[in-house]
Design a protein around this motif. Structure first.
Motif, mmCIF file in Angstrom:
data_model
loop_
_atom_site.group_PDB
_atom_site.id
_atom_site.type_symbol
_atom_site.label_atom_id
_atom_site.label_comp_id
_atom_site.label_asym_id
_atom_site.label_seq_id
_atom_site.Cartn_x
_atom_site.Cartn_y
_atom_site.Cartn_z
ATOM 1 N N UNK A 190 14.970 6.790 -3.671
ATOM 2 C CA UNK A 190 15.119 5.580 -2.857
ATOM 3 C C UNK A 190 14.437 5.823 -1.514
ATOM 4 N N UNK A 191 13.609 4.888 -1.096
ATOM 5 C CA UNK A 191 12.816 5.081 0.117
ATOM 6 C C UNK A 191 12.788 3.807 0.952
ATOM 7 N N UNK A 192 13.197 3.935 2.212
ATOM 8 C CA UNK A 192 13.044 2.839 3.153
ATOM 9 C C UNK A 192 11.641 2.944 3.761
ATOM 10 N N UNK A 193 10.985 1.809 3.922
ATOM 11 C CA UNK A 193 9.613 1.802 4.427
ATOM 12 C C UNK A 193 9.493 0.855 5.608
ATOM 13 N N UNK A 194 8.978 1.390 6.714
ATOM 14 C CA UNK A 194 8.612 0.572 7.869
ATOM 15 C C UNK A 194 7.102 0.707 8.018
ATOM 16 N N UNK A 195 6.395 -0.409 7.954
ATOM 17 C CA UNK A 195 4.934 -0.376 7.919
ATOM 18 C C UNK A 195 4.320 -1.260 8.996
ATOM 19 N N UNK A 196 3.323 -0.709 9.687
ATOM 20 C CA UNK A 196 2.547 -1.520 10.631
ATOM 21 C C UNK A 196 1.197 -1.897 10.025
ATOM 22 N N UNK A 197 1.076 -1.741 8.701
ATOM 23 C CA UNK A 197 -0.124 -2.196 7.997
ATOM 24 C C UNK A 197 0.031 -3.684 7.678
ATOM 25 N N UNK A 198 -1.089 -4.388 7.697
ATOM 26 C CA UNK A 198 -1.057 -5.812 7.366
ATOM 27 C C UNK A 198 -0.807 -6.019 5.889
ATOM 28 N N UNK A 199 -1.272 -5.086 5.049
ATOM 29 C CA UNK A 199 -1.068 -5.166 3.614
ATOM 30 C C UNK A 199 -1.057 -3.775 3.015
ATOM 31 N N UNK A 200 -1.004 -3.725 1.689
ATOM 32 C CA UNK A 200 -0.901 -2.441 1.001
ATOM 33 C C UNK A 200 -2.216 -1.976 0.362
ATOM 34 N N UNK A 201 -3.158 -2.896 0.169
ATOM 35 C CA UNK A 201 -4.381 -2.539 -0.538
ATOM 36 C C UNK A 201 -5.587 -3.204 0.125
ATOM 37 N N UNK A 202 -6.765 -2.631 -0.120
ATOM 38 C CA UNK A 202 -8.001 -3.209 0.399
ATOM 39 C C UNK A 202 -8.088 -3.124 1.913
ATOM 40 N N UNK A 203 -8.802 -4.084 2.507
ATOM 41 C CA UNK A 203 -9.034 -4.071 3.954
ATOM 42 C C UNK A 203 -7.734 -4.204 4.742
ATOM 43 N N UNK A 247 -5.887 -1.179 6.036
ATOM 44 C CA UNK A 247 -6.406 -0.460 7.203
ATOM 45 C C UNK A 247 -6.369 -1.323 8.458
ATOM 46 N N UNK A 248 -5.642 -2.441 8.389
ATOM 47 C CA UNK A 248 -5.544 -3.358 9.519
ATOM 48 C C UNK A 248 -4.109 -3.422 10.020
ATOM 49 N N UNK A 249 -3.937 -3.397 11.325
ATOM 50 C CA UNK A 249 -2.593 -3.418 11.907
ATOM 51 C C UNK A 249 -2.003 -4.827 11.858
ATOM 52 N N UNK A 250 -0.712 -4.896 11.534
ATOM 53 C CA UNK A 250 -0.013 -6.170 11.521
ATOM 54 C C UNK A 250 0.355 -6.534 12.957
ATOM 55 N N UNK A 251 0.424 -7.813 13.239
ATOM 56 C CA UNK A 251 0.802 -8.258 14.580
ATOM 57 C C UNK A 251 2.308 -8.440 14.667
ATOM 58 N N UNK A 269 -3.145 4.242 15.657
ATOM 59 C CA UNK A 269 -1.951 5.052 15.913
ATOM 60 C C UNK A 269 -1.346 4.678 17.262
ATOM 61 N N UNK A 270 -2.205 4.433 18.235
ATOM 62 C CA UNK A 270 -1.725 4.060 19.576
ATOM 63 C C UNK A 270 -0.971 2.736 19.537
ATOM 64 N N UNK A 271 -1.502 1.765 18.793
ATOM 65 C CA UNK A 271 -0.826 0.465 18.715
ATOM 66 C C UNK A 271 0.446 0.524 17.878
#
Length: 389
Positions: A54-67, A70-74, A192-194
């Motif tokens: 079981x894994x809790x995930x906190x993500x600042x990625x806009x999505x999980x695949x493709x471009x 590699x893009x930060x979520x707002x 990483x900074x953002x």
């Protein structure tokens, strides 16, 4: 072959008779072989079931695949609770994934389920998972991955570490848009900074959960810089030890400038911090070049008196993984080498006075007493624990 078929296979017999006898003999051999694989009840043994993490995930990625990977979520982070399947014949230190074709839960790490949560649901669900636990099973391990790591690589790596280390607490993946190639090193540092503020908030809120034990942080490569920045921000806001909840901060192959690390550490109690270094880490050698030949903390050579003195002065515990390093790049030794994983596991599951009368159960599998979990000899700090007798 049965005697009757040997007689009927005579060249004088018609072809269809010889063919029929061969079919009978072959069927008999298959039947015998099949019976040998069955138990006394006549039913074949069921295949071992995959182990689930079981894994809790906190993500600042806009999505999980493709471009979008590699893009930060707002506006902060996205949250979920996931189940990751670990194959029953998993080899410690490996993340089994298909080279081509479809994934197989019996052979590969797979994402079993994923439930999207909002921020309040995330922490409520996390508190529910911790409630009722005892001893070190109340602990939380937050994993922050490094540069050039995809969403899938990050979550499967954490599942592997949790499974190999048999960590009995709750695991959280903090994943950020880590870019996808060496040429994007600068962009990754900006991402990483953002991502600092969201990690700072995550660590603070986890430490405030009512039944939480210790909050451990395991961070790799550039993720180590990110983790130290978040811990520094919490220290500046008045909580250097997370109100007594800060556990072990383990920095694996940290891609941090030595002088920057001194400033980060100045806000924290160095006794909480361990550094896993390897002088033959080629990724950190490249990072050093990209940073204008400024030494990286994780690439220090403990056989070099100057490097060793620098770590002694900092007061952190240091583990040399140079001899354990394998592969061409030698940057993922902290998780690739079973002994290194055991070092991490023994560090974060060590006993503490308040748990003297409780029994910690590491995960849902018993500890194998034949596995020696002696940590690698630390450079500084407390001596390594003796192996179980």
């Amino acid at each position: 072959m049965p005697r009757i078929c040997r007689r009927h296979l005579s060249p004088e017999r018609p072809h269809f008779v010889r063919l029929f006898c061969c079919m009978v003999a072959g069927g008999a051999m298959i039947l015998v072989a099949g019976c040998a694989s069955m138990g006394l009840s006549g039913v074949s043994e069921p295949a071992a079931e995959p182990h689930s993490v079981a894994m809790f995930v906190a993500s600042t990625r806009k999505g999980e695949h493709g471009a979008s990977n590699e893009t930060a979520v707002e506006g902060g982070a996205r949250f979920s609770l996931q189940q990751i399947g670990v194959p029953p014949d998993h080899t410690p230190g490996k993340v089994e994934r298909p080279s081509f074709g479809s994934e197989d839960p019996q052979k590969h790490f797979v994402a079993v389920s994923r439930r999207v949560l909002d921020e309040n649901e995330f922490f409520s669900e996390l508190a529910s998972h911790i409630s009722g636990r005892i001893g070190s099973n109340r602990d939380v391990l937050i994993y922050v991955h490094g540069f050039n790591t995809s969403y899938d690589e990050a979550r499967f790596r954490l599942a592997q570490i949790a499974a190999d280390g048999r960590f009995g607490g709750v695991v959280i993946l903090y994943t950020w848009p880590a870019a996808g190639s060496l040429l994007d090193y600068g962009a990754a540092k900006e991402n990483a900074t953002t991502s600092r503020d969201a990690l700072t908030k995550l660590i603070h809120r986890v430490a405030e959960l009512p039944d939480v034990g210790r909050v451990h942080v395991l961070a790799h490569s550039m993720g180590a810089w990110l983790a130290m920045e978040a811990l520094r921000e919490n220290a500046i806001s008045g909580s250097p030890d997370l109100n007594g909840k800060l556990g072990d901060v383990m920095l694996a192959a940290p891609d941090i400038d030595l002088n920057v690390f001194r400033q980060q550490l100045a806000r924290l109690d160095a006794s909480h911090v361990s550094v896993l270094v390897a002088s033959n880490d080629r990724a950190l050698s490249i990072a050093r070049t990209l940073a204008g030949d400024r030494p990286r903390l994780g690439g220090l050579d403990l056989n070099n008196p100057t490097d060793r003195a620098a770590l002694d002065e900092l007061g952190v515990k240091a583990y040399d993984l140079s001899a354990e390093a394998t592969g061409l790049i030698k940057h993922g030794t902290f998780a690739d080498a079973p002994q290194a994983v055991r070092t991490i596991a023994s560090q974060i599951t060590s006993s503490r006075p308040q748990d003297a009368n409780t029994q910690a159960v590491l995960g849902d599998r018993p500890v194998d007493s034949k596995i020696v979990t002696t940590p690698l000899a630390p450079l500084t700090g407390a001596p390594a624990a003796a192996p179980p007798q």
